[in-house]
Every structure is written in structure tokens, then in C-alpha cells.
Design a protein around this motif. Sequence first.
Motif, PDB file in Angstrom:
ATOM      1  N   TRP A 141      15.116  16.315   1.046  1.00 59.13           N
ATOM      2  CA  TRP A 141      15.958  15.587   0.093  1.00 59.13           C
ATOM      3  C   TRP A 141      17.148  16.424  -0.357  1.00 59.13           C
ATOM      4  N   ALA A 154      20.919  15.205   0.274  1.00 59.18           N
ATOM      5  CA  ALA A 154      21.848  15.131  -0.865  1.00 59.18           C
ATOM      6  C   ALA A 154      23.092  15.965  -0.587  1.00 59.18           C
ATOM      7  N   ARG A 155      22.914  17.140  -0.028  1.00 62.59           N
ATOM      8  CA  ARG A 155      24.046  18.014   0.288  1.00 62.59           C
ATOM      9  C   ARG A 155      25.002  17.343   1.267  1.00 62.59           C
ATOM     10  N   VAL A 211      21.639  10.298  -3.471  1.00 62.31           N
ATOM     11  CA  VAL A 211      22.332  10.614  -4.712  1.00 62.31           C
ATOM     12  C   VAL A 211      21.919  11.970  -5.261  1.00 62.31           C
ATOM     13  N   SER A 212      20.639  12.227  -5.291  1.00 60.19           N
ATOM     14  CA  SER A 212      20.157  13.506  -5.800  1.00 60.19           C
ATOM     15  C   SER A 212      18.957  13.935  -4.982  1.00 60.19           C
ATOM     16  N   PRO A 213      18.653  15.215  -5.033  1.00 53.90           N
ATOM     17  CA  PRO A 213      17.522  15.684  -4.240  1.00 53.90           C
ATOM     18  C   PRO A 213      16.164  15.428  -4.880  1.00 53.90           C
ATOM     19  N   ASP A 214      16.097  14.620  -5.929  1.00 56.40           N
ATOM     20  CA  ASP A 214      14.824  14.319  -6.584  1.00 56.40           C
ATOM     21  C   ASP A 214      14.014  13.370  -5.716  1.00 56.40           C
TER      22      ASP A 214
END
Length: 114
Positions: free
Chosen positions: A74, A78-79, A84-87
Motif C-alpha cells: 500500500w 500510494a507513492r 490515496v493513502s498507504p493505510d
Amino acid sequence: MTSKPNPLKLNKLQARTLVLAQVIARDPNSSRSDEATGNVTLTRIPHAHGDHVHVGAFTVHARDASGFSNPAVWVALARKGLVVSPDMHTITLTPEGVAYNTGLGEHFLNESDH
């Protein structure tokens, strides 16, 4: 995104995880779309039972879905702007993530009867 498969050079685990997330994103019972941003949040993340996982209408080997529980996958997605986010507890695909051509989509053309 370009139509060339995997232009961001995702590794195999990242590509498999993204294509499975795209399958879930197409299922209105397992995702929620934000019309304003084009983002799609996955509301149901599959869990393995036995040696397989149900992803939308498909059945895949549990090892092929192992990226869902791998935080590094994730973070990488994300990177690259695909989530959207690495969550990994709240997975939201960006419009680029929804449209990204992993080159694996042809594996998800025939639904499982399981």
C-alpha cells in the motif's frame, strides 16, 4: 494512464493486489465512489478461507491476494499515486488506480461458480 501494461513497473505483488482491488472497486456492494474526486473506497476487503479468497465474483488463490495484508504494498501504491493513502485498513483507489492497466485484467473475465 497509457494503455501499455504496467507503465509504472509495479512488481508482481503490487500488480496482483491492485488488479484485485480494481475488481472489488467495480462491485457496488463492496465499494463506494466519490463522484467529486473519482476516488473509489473499498468497503469490503476479502479474507482467505482455506487456500482461496473470494474477490467480487471471482475466486483466487490466497497467495495471490496476500498483498491486501502487506503494508509495503500500500505504501508503494500510494507513492505511485494509485491509492490515496498507504493505510491498508481503508483502501481508496484514485482515478489513476482504478484505470491503471496492470496487464492482469484478462485473468478476471470469467466469474467463479464457487
